[in-house]
Scaffold this motif. Structure first.
Motif, PDB file in Angstrom:
ATOM      1  N   GLY A  47       0.907  -1.160   0.067  1.00 50.48           N
ATOM      2  CA  GLY A  47      -0.164  -0.016  -0.007  1.00 50.48           C
ATOM      3  C   GLY A  47       0.736   1.161   0.070  1.00 50.48           C
ATOM      4  N   LEU A  48       1.879   1.145   0.790  1.00 49.69           N
ATOM      5  CA  LEU A  48       2.785   2.638   0.877  1.00 49.69           C
ATOM      6  C   LEU A  48       3.555   2.440  -0.362  1.00 49.69           C
ATOM      7  N   ALA A  49       3.785   1.408  -1.263  1.00 51.99           N
ATOM      8  CA  ALA A  49       4.547   1.595  -2.413  1.00 51.99           C
ATOM      9  C   ALA A  49       3.535   2.166  -3.446  1.00 51.99           C
ATOM     10  N   VAL A  50       2.371   1.659  -3.622  1.00 48.87           N
ATOM     11  CA  VAL A  50       1.591   2.275  -4.598  1.00 48.87           C
ATOM     12  C   VAL A  50       0.873   3.641  -4.129  1.00 48.87           C
ATOM     13  N   LEU A  51       0.829   4.029  -3.040  1.00 46.54           N
ATOM     14  CA  LEU A  51       0.956   5.448  -2.497  1.00 46.54           C
ATOM     15  C   LEU A  51       2.102   6.185  -3.082  1.00 46.54           C
ATOM     16  N   ALA A  52       3.110   5.826  -2.856  1.00 47.63           N
ATOM     17  CA  ALA A  52       4.467   6.636  -3.430  1.00 47.63           C
ATOM     18  C   ALA A  52       4.564   6.568  -5.051  1.00 47.63           C
ATOM     19  N   LEU A  53       4.222   5.386  -5.683  1.00 52.47           N
ATOM     20  CA  LEU A  53       4.286   5.249  -7.263  1.00 52.47           C
ATOM     21  C   LEU A  53       3.177   6.124  -7.637  1.00 52.47           C
ATOM     22  N   GLY A  54       1.984   6.101  -7.073  1.00 53.31           N
ATOM     23  CA  GLY A  54       0.730   7.079  -7.465  1.00 53.31           C
ATOM     24  C   GLY A  54       1.127   8.475  -7.476  1.00 53.31           C
ATOM     25  N   THR A  55       2.149   9.050  -6.672  1.00 49.42           N
ATOM     26  CA  THR A  55       2.274  10.463  -6.597  1.00 49.42           C
ATOM     27  C   THR A  55       3.643  10.905  -7.382  1.00 49.42           C
ATOM     28  N   ALA A  56       4.122   9.846  -8.087  1.00 50.49           N
ATOM     29  CA  ALA A  56       5.252  10.085  -8.829  1.00 50.49           C
ATOM     30  C   ALA A  56       4.783  10.356 -10.106  1.00 50.49           C
ATOM     31  N   GLY A  57       5.780  10.917 -11.015  1.00 49.29           N
ATOM     32  CA  GLY A  57       5.526  11.338 -12.441  1.00 49.29           C
ATOM     33  C   GLY A  57       5.451  10.187 -13.176  1.00 49.29           C
ATOM     34  N   ALA A 100       9.932   3.427  -1.447  1.00 50.19           N
ATOM     35  CA  ALA A 100       8.802   3.963  -1.765  1.00 50.19           C
ATOM     36  C   ALA A 100       8.494   5.067  -0.941  1.00 50.19           C
ATOM     37  N   GLU A 101       8.882   4.760   0.497  1.00 55.86           N
ATOM     38  CA  GLU A 101       8.674   5.589   1.646  1.00 55.86           C
ATOM     39  C   GLU A 101       9.526   7.102   1.271  1.00 55.86           C
ATOM     40  N   ILE A 102      10.718   6.787   0.909  1.00 56.73           N
ATOM     41  CA  ILE A 102      11.650   7.840   0.696  1.00 56.73           C
ATOM     42  C   ILE A 102      11.219   8.561  -0.589  1.00 56.73           C
ATOM     43  N   GLN A 103      10.583   7.956  -1.617  1.00 60.87           N
ATOM     44  CA  GLN A 103      10.072   8.619  -2.644  1.00 60.87           C
ATOM     45  C   GLN A 103       8.718   9.421  -2.588  1.00 60.87           C
ATOM     46  N   ALA A 104       7.962   8.951  -1.456  1.00 62.68           N
ATOM     47  CA  ALA A 104       6.824   9.344  -1.091  1.00 62.68           C
ATOM     48  C   ALA A 104       6.911  10.550  -0.194  1.00 62.68           C
ATOM     49  N   LYS A 105       8.141  10.746   0.422  1.00 57.32           N
ATOM     50  CA  LYS A 105       8.585  11.800   1.416  1.00 57.32           C
ATOM     51  C   LYS A 105       9.097  13.022   0.389  1.00 57.32           C
ATOM     52  N   ILE A 106       9.931  12.588  -0.485  1.00 58.71           N
ATOM     53  CA  ILE A 106      10.364  13.695  -1.456  1.00 58.71           C
ATOM     54  C   ILE A 106       9.367  14.173  -2.358  1.00 58.71           C
ATOM     55  N   ALA A 150      14.908  14.027   3.119  1.00 55.21           N
ATOM     56  CA  ALA A 150      14.066  12.910   3.361  1.00 55.21           C
ATOM     57  C   ALA A 150      15.067  11.790   4.071  1.00 55.21           C
ATOM     58  N   ASP A 151      14.463  11.314   5.053  1.00 53.12           N
ATOM     59  CA  ASP A 151      15.154  10.276   5.864  1.00 53.12           C
ATOM     60  C   ASP A 151      15.471   9.147   4.993  1.00 53.12           C
ATOM     61  N   GLY A 152      16.448   8.362   5.284  1.00 52.69           N
ATOM     62  CA  GLY A 152      16.818   7.167   4.440  1.00 52.69           C
ATOM     63  C   GLY A 152      17.680   7.436   3.266  1.00 52.69           C
ATOM     64  N   VAL A 153      17.755   8.855   2.768  1.00 57.59           N
ATOM     65  CA  VAL A 153      18.599   9.008   1.433  1.00 57.59           C
ATOM     66  C   VAL A 153      20.023   9.027   1.882  1.00 57.59           C
ATOM     67  N   LYS A 154      20.741   7.842   0.874  1.00 61.83           N
ATOM     68  CA  LYS A 154      22.115   7.850   0.974  1.00 61.83           C
ATOM     69  C   LYS A 154      22.801   8.485   0.023  1.00 61.83           C
ATOM     70  N   GLU A 155      22.142   8.817  -1.091  1.00 62.43           N
ATOM     71  CA  GLU A 155      22.919   9.311  -2.083  1.00 62.43           C
ATOM     72  C   GLU A 155      21.839  10.206  -2.901  1.00 62.43           C
ATOM     73  N   VAL A 156      22.133  11.500  -3.431  1.00 58.34           N
ATOM     74  CA  VAL A 156      21.362  12.273  -4.532  1.00 58.34           C
ATOM     75  C   VAL A 156      22.161  12.331  -5.818  1.00 58.34           C
ATOM     76  N   ILE A 157      21.816  11.825  -6.963  1.00 54.77           N
ATOM     77  CA  ILE A 157      22.401  12.120  -8.173  1.00 54.77           C
ATOM     78  C   ILE A 157      21.518  13.032  -9.207  1.00 54.77           C
ATOM     79  N   ASN A 158      22.054  14.217  -9.263  1.00 52.80           N
ATOM     80  CA  ASN A 158      21.262  15.180  -9.806  1.00 52.80           C
ATOM     81  C   ASN A 158      21.445  15.341 -11.349  1.00 52.80           C
TER      82      ASN A 158
END
Length: 194
Positions: free
Chosen positions: A10-20, A51-57, A103-111
């Motif tokens: 459910g968390l994954a679906v929520l995160a993916l549903g809000t992603a582009g 999915a939780e990281i993605q939802a937070k961002i 966002a909690d849990g982020v180890k690396e950001v690739i821009n």
């Protein structure tokens, strides 16, 4: 255990549903998300964490600017966040990176966010077509575990992220990407684990 799996799905679906952009899921949303997670190299717990990281961002971007949320996209794989899309200016690009690190849990950001205020609907349609063509090629190549690869395309540049079980598998995926019409270049962020 089953309750945790459904909660994670459910968390994954929520995160993916809000992603582009979301991966292809066959079947019901929760069941499909869980099935995809189980077949991925990172497993259900890694999928849920990402999915939780993605939802937070996504939430941070949305709160900051609706324009940022609609123009930018991300892929999260084992705490590594690949940012893509078309920022209207350098400030939006900087803000997106800064917010991703919050966002909690982020180890690396690739821009890989491009500054582009001139691309139109045809450019976006072409990018979607490229990603769709490549996803199909990876899915039907029996030597590739396509569920372990994420694909983002921006202005003809294909960004690959995820894990490959061998260098040969990665090379096949990159060659498929290069052979799709209108691809300008391929940027590889796939880790080889075998």
């Amino acid at each position: 255990m089953a309750g945790r799996c459904w909660a994670a799905a459910g968390l994954a679906v929520l995160a993916l549903g809000t992603a582009g952009c979301a991966p292809l899921v066959i079947g019901g949303a929760a069941a499909g998300g869980a099935a995809v997670a189980y077949t991925e190299e990172r497993g259900i717990s890694g999928f849920a964490s990402d999915a939780e990281i993605q939802a937070k961002i996504n939430n941070l971007w949305f709160q900051h600017s609706m324009d940022m949320h609609s123009r930018l996209d991300m892929t999260v794989d084992q705490g590594r966040v690949l940012l893509t899309g078309k920022a209207k200016d350098a400030q939006m690009r900087l803000d997106a990176v800064r917010l991703a690190w919050q966002a909690d849990g982020v180890k690396e950001v690739i821009n890989e966010i491009q500054i582009d205020n001139e691309s139109g609907i045809l450019d976006s349609a072409r990018d979607t077509w490229i990603s769709t063509q490549l996803r199909g090629r990876l899915t039907f190549d029996k030597s590739i575990h396509s569920q372990n690869f994420s694909i983002d395309t921006v202005n003809g540049v294909v960004y690959l992220m995820g894990v490959a079980k061998s260098q040969e598998e990665l090379d096949r995926a990159i060659n498929h990407a290069r052979s799709v019409a209108n691809v300008q270049r391929v940027v590889n962020y796939v880790r080889v684990i075998g």
